[in-house]
Design a protein around this motif. Structure first.
Motif, mmCIF file in Angstrom:
data_model
loop_
_atom_site.group_PDB
_atom_site.id
_atom_site.type_symbol
_atom_site.label_atom_id
_atom_site.label_comp_id
_atom_site.label_asym_id
_atom_site.label_seq_id
_atom_site.Cartn_x
_atom_site.Cartn_y
_atom_site.Cartn_z
ATOM 1 N N ARG A 127 -10.945 8.974 -22.084
ATOM 2 C CA ARG A 127 -11.993 7.949 -21.425
ATOM 3 C C ARG A 127 -12.238 6.650 -22.285
ATOM 4 O O ARG A 127 -12.413 5.542 -21.752
ATOM 5 C CB ARG A 127 -13.502 8.607 -21.625
ATOM 6 N N GLU A 128 -11.458 6.904 -23.609
ATOM 7 C CA GLU A 128 -11.389 5.494 -24.379
ATOM 8 C C GLU A 128 -10.313 4.815 -23.763
ATOM 9 O O GLU A 128 -10.439 3.250 -23.688
ATOM 10 C CB GLU A 128 -11.024 6.009 -26.015
ATOM 11 N N TYR B 257 -20.086 7.194 -22.033
ATOM 12 C CA TYR B 257 -18.880 6.530 -21.194
ATOM 13 C C TYR B 257 -19.432 7.062 -19.781
ATOM 14 O O TYR B 257 -18.964 6.165 -19.056
ATOM 15 C CB TYR B 257 -17.685 7.648 -21.573
ATOM 16 N N LYS C 220 -12.630 14.766 -19.136
ATOM 17 C CA LYS C 220 -12.331 13.960 -20.243
ATOM 18 C C LYS C 220 -11.182 13.679 -20.519
ATOM 19 O O LYS C 220 -10.800 12.580 -21.644
ATOM 20 C CB LYS C 220 -13.134 14.664 -21.623
ATOM 21 N N LEU D 243 -11.895 2.890 -20.729
ATOM 22 C CA LEU D 243 -12.896 1.806 -21.152
ATOM 23 C C LEU D 243 -12.080 0.711 -21.882
ATOM 24 O O LEU D 243 -12.460 -0.499 -21.385
ATOM 25 C CB LEU D 243 -13.771 2.341 -22.157
ATOM 26 N N THR E 268 -18.431 7.298 -29.012
ATOM 27 C CA THR E 268 -18.497 7.903 -27.690
ATOM 28 C C THR E 268 -19.650 7.689 -27.428
ATOM 29 O O THR E 268 -19.984 7.962 -26.080
ATOM 30 C CB THR E 268 -18.337 9.364 -27.947
ATOM 31 N N HIS E 269 -20.651 6.851 -27.932
ATOM 32 C CA HIS E 269 -22.102 6.540 -27.491
ATOM 33 C C HIS E 269 -22.760 5.671 -28.408
ATOM 34 O O HIS E 269 -22.357 5.311 -29.393
ATOM 35 C CB HIS E 269 -22.978 7.833 -27.284
ATOM 36 N N GLU F 202 -12.124 9.777 -29.639
ATOM 37 C CA GLU F 202 -13.338 10.640 -29.366
ATOM 38 C C GLU F 202 -13.439 11.777 -30.407
ATOM 39 O O GLU F 202 -14.547 12.495 -29.969
ATOM 40 C CB GLU F 202 -13.373 11.196 -27.816
#
Length: 405
Positions: free
Chosen positions: A179-180, A387, A121, A183, A366-367, A41
């Protein structure tokens, strides 16, 4: 809802994760740049120094997160080139303890996702390979109770959780989950999440229409003033006569993740947003080659690149961030944005959630910017997916308790 959120625990995601490598507020921005280059991120946690070398990582010492964009913006405002990279991290990082939460490895995944949906985060988690293979149906039940976040449980429950950890022989080793990481775990469970992953994002309500943007003709520094917390990105757009906006690129932590911060700072301070996105992308494309050094005018600041910095041009100039003389006004030419030079990461409003998740992971973004699939023009911006939007969609049908079979 898929039982995967109830029957998996955070400890399952820590297998194979490296131990926490702390960046302290007394370290330099050069240290931060090296840490960010290998982080997810494009941002890393910042900690207060340990009282003793043997102190374990602690959420109580966490200050906030520092990102690639934070560094570039600081150097641009400081205006002193490489010397700004010797500033300490504490001068740049914005205190925000809510971005990280220290949680027990037995915390249910559904509880962890709820925390991330509300702004967390990073998770600081005690690490042990003993968690590998522990997850079975209802395996997170301990003495007939669900294991919860230690901060939100009763003293007895917290004591039970610590006893469980102690019984498994855990050492004082911790890792950070991003968060990665969550995911990546979810994309491995697409079958269990059906039919949500194969549903169009427009039908799921995943698209966030409240995105931030700047016109291509605006100064690049104007984008810095508009950067939101999540996702940390501003779209650079061209507004059409009918009021729609075509996305030309973006200024974001993701785009500046592994850049030359000194060159990026010069661009932020001196160029328009449209010029910046062309230069940022072309600089990324040429990052593995040393560009020829252009003539330096007396007014051009000259700074040598510090040891360990990526091989790029050593002078402040348009060419050092990927510009040629005839490209400085290229943002005015719409055709120039269709050669891949400043192409942002986009998807269509008809894309499935699984496709967007895979796109984010493959690019480590991130998006993803969302464009109108029904528009006759390409690149008409309708929103952004980050996310939080994905986690909201994945857990929307979650019940208060798992379904038994």
């Amino acid at each position: 809802m898929a039982a995967v959120f109830f029957h998996h625990v955070v400890g399952d995601l820590t297998v194979g994760k490296p131990e926490v490598a702390e960046l302290h507020d007394t370290d330099t921005l050069d240290d931060a740049a090296r840490a960010i280059a290998s982080s997810p991120e494009g941002a890393v946690p910042v900690w207060r120094p340990r009282a003793t070398p043997d102190d374990p990582p602690s959420g109580a010492r966490f200050i906030g997160m520092i990102s690639a964009l934070d560094i570039a913006a600081f150097v641009a405002a400081a205006g002193i080139g490489d010397r700004a990279m010797r500033a300490v991290v504490g001068e740049v990082v914005q205190p925000n303890p809510g971005l990280l939460r220290e949680i027990d490895p037995g915390t249910r995944l559904i509880d962890a996702l709820e925390l991330m949906r509300h702004g967390v985060k990073r998770f600081l988690v005690r690490k042990s390979g003993s968690w590998k293979g522990i997850t079975k149906r209802f395996s997170v039940l301990y003495n007939g109770k669900w294991l919860k976040n230690m901060e939100s449980t009763s003293p007895n429950a917290a004591s039970s959780s610590r006893q469980l950890s102690s019984s498994m022989g855990l050492a004082d080793k911790f890792c950070c989950l991003s968060r990665e990481d969550v995911l990546r775990f979810l994309i491995g469970c697409l079958g269990a999440l059906a039919p949500i992953p194969l549903t169009q994002i427009s039908s799921l309500g995943v698209i966030n229409p409240q995105y931030c943007y700047v016109e291509a003709s605006a100064p690049a520094m104007e984008a810095i003033e508009k950067i939101p917390q999540d996702p940390c990105a501003v779209a650079v757009v061209e507004t059409m006569p009918d009021g729609t906006r075509k996305i030309l690129g973006d200024i974001s932590t993701y785009k500046l993740w592994k850049c030359d911060y000194v060159s990026a700072a010069w661009a932020l301070a001196n160029l328009s947003a449209g010029q910046f996105v062309i230069g940022a992308d072309e600089n990324a494309a040429m990052s593995m080659s040393v560009l020829p050094e252009p003539p330096v005018s007396p007014s051009s600041p000259v700074e040598e690149i510090s040891p360990g910095r990526s091989p790029r041009a050593k002078k402040f100039s348009s060419r050092s961030i990927g510009f040629q003389a005839n490209q400085m006004s290229a943002w005015r030419m719409r055709s120039s944005f269709h050669r891949g030079r400043s192409t942002p990461l986009t998807c269509k409003s008809t894309s499935t959630l699984a496709a967007v998740m895979a796109q984010m992971l493959s690019h480590r973004a991130t998006h993803v910017w969302v464009t109108d699939a029904e528009s006759e023009e390409d690149g008409v911006l309708v929103g952004v997916v980050g996310y939080t939007d994905i986690f909201n969609a994945a857990t929307r049908s979650t019940c208060s308790s798992p379904t038994t079979s």
